[in-house]
Design an enzyme around this catalytic site. Sequence first.
Site, PDB file in Angstrom:
ATOM      1  N   GLY A   1       0.832  -1.198   0.000  1.00 49.31           N
ATOM      2  CA  GLY A   1       0.000   0.000   0.000  1.00 49.31           C
ATOM      3  C   GLY A   1       0.866   1.247   0.000  1.00 49.31           C
ATOM      4  N   ALA A   2       0.244   2.401   0.233  1.00 46.67           N
ATOM      5  CA  ALA A   2       0.995   3.670   0.326  1.00 46.67           C
ATOM      6  C   ALA A   2       0.142   4.682   1.079  1.00 46.67           C
ATOM      7  CB  ALA A   2       1.337   4.196  -1.065  1.00 46.67           C
TER       8      ALA A   2
ATOM      9  N   GLY B   1       5.383   4.492   4.788  1.00 48.56           N
ATOM     10  CA  GLY B   1       5.987   4.424   6.117  1.00 48.56           C
ATOM     11  C   GLY B   1       5.069   4.861   7.235  1.00 48.56           C
ATOM     12  N   GLY B   2       3.806   5.143   6.896  1.00 43.97           N
ATOM     13  CA  GLY B   2       2.837   5.459   7.951  1.00 43.97           C
ATOM     14  C   GLY B   2       2.765   4.341   8.985  1.00 43.97           C
ATOM     15  N   GLY B   3       2.968   3.119   8.517  1.00 45.17           N
ATOM     16  CA  GLY B   3       2.966   1.968   9.429  1.00 45.17           C
ATOM     17  C   GLY B   3       4.347   1.660   9.993  1.00 45.17           C
TER      18      GLY B   3
ATOM     19  N   GLU C   1      10.286  -2.161   3.378  1.00 47.57           N
ATOM     20  CA  GLU C   1       9.469  -1.968   2.166  1.00 47.57           C
ATOM     21  C   GLU C   1      10.338  -1.459   1.014  1.00 47.57           C
ATOM     22  OE1 GLU C   1       5.206  -1.040   4.328  1.00 47.57           O
ATOM     23  OE2 GLU C   1       6.439   0.647   3.756  1.00 47.57           O
TER      24      GLU C   1
HETATM   25  C1  5RP Z   1       3.552   0.943   6.059  1.00 52.09           C
HETATM   26  C2  5RP Z   1       3.142   1.589   4.790  1.00 52.09           C
HETATM   27  C3  5RP Z   1       1.744   1.379   4.336  1.00 52.09           C
HETATM   28  O1  5RP Z   1       1.759   0.880   3.052  1.00 52.09           O
HETATM   29  C4  5RP Z   1       1.019   2.689   4.346  1.00 52.09           C
HETATM   30  O2  5RP Z   1       1.126   3.244   5.645  1.00 52.09           O
HETATM   31  C5  5RP Z   1      -0.457   2.525   3.974  1.00 52.09           C
HETATM   32  O3  5RP Z   1      -1.123   1.833   4.975  1.00 52.09           O
HETATM   33  P1  5RP Z   1      -2.670   1.500   4.897  1.00 52.09           P
HETATM   34  O4  5RP Z   1      -2.839   0.472   3.830  1.00 52.09           O
HETATM   35  O5  5RP Z   1      -2.987   0.991   6.288  1.00 52.09           O
HETATM   36  O6  5RP Z   1      -3.406   2.769   4.585  1.00 52.09           O
HETATM   37  O7  5RP Z   1       3.895   2.261   4.120  1.00 52.09           O
HETATM   38  O8  5RP Z   1       4.854   1.289   6.419  1.00 52.09           O
END
Ligand code: 5RP
Length: 219
Positions: free
Chosen positions: A83-84, A96-98, A104
């Site tokens: 995802g992104a 990198g939100g997660g 990644e």
């Molecule tokens: C994790 C990421 C994720 O891909 C990004 O944060 C999107 O997350 P989500 O699918 O929960 O919206 O980069 O490091």
Amino acid sequence: MSKQEELKRAAAEAAYEHVRDGEYLGVGTGSTVNHFIDVLAERKPEIPGCVSSSKATTERLRAAGFDVVDLNSSGALGVYIDGADEANAHLELIKGGGGALTREKIIAGAARTFVCMVDDSKRVDLLGRFPLPVEVIEMARSSVARALVKLGGEPELRTGFISDNGHPILDVHNLEIMNPIELEDAINALPGVVTVGLFARRPADVLIVGAKGGVDVIT
Ligand code: 5RP
């Protein structure tokens, strides 16, 4: 399931078309990827195993019955699906939100094809509304933060968080990223930076967008 989760699920189903039997599959991290792992569990492709970008994804993949191997033992990787947090028209991304940005970026760089799945709220004209994650070596936290201020951002330490690699993350607010490749290079050049969550040097090859009217596939 909320509307947004339905769009993520639709994007994940479309991403499944890129899974190749007989090949190791790279799998990212996050809620959209969790939908994708559900799809994998339902459809059971004939893959030898997966390369995972985080401990959380590894746990889910194993619980769904998939073997997870190290990138060092998978050999050349065909497809990476993730995802992104934001995606622009050039398929450049903020990720990198997660907090899994380092692994990644390594897997995206090693893969022949990087397929990114998002819901349409993640599409932007200009990257930077989502705070840009920067993973740093602990002792460089303050020096990198000062350098990020000089680059025009407002870094904030992600509290109560340490990455799977054992490092803190600075989330950089208020950036208007006019030239993503230039900024990625500038941040990468700061001593103590492990990874910046700008994926511009290695953008996605395919962007799958779950939207109200259906799924858009952009290449
Ligand atoms: C994790 C990421 C994720 O891909 C990004 O944060 C999107 O997350 P989500 O699918 O929960 O919206 O980069 O490091």
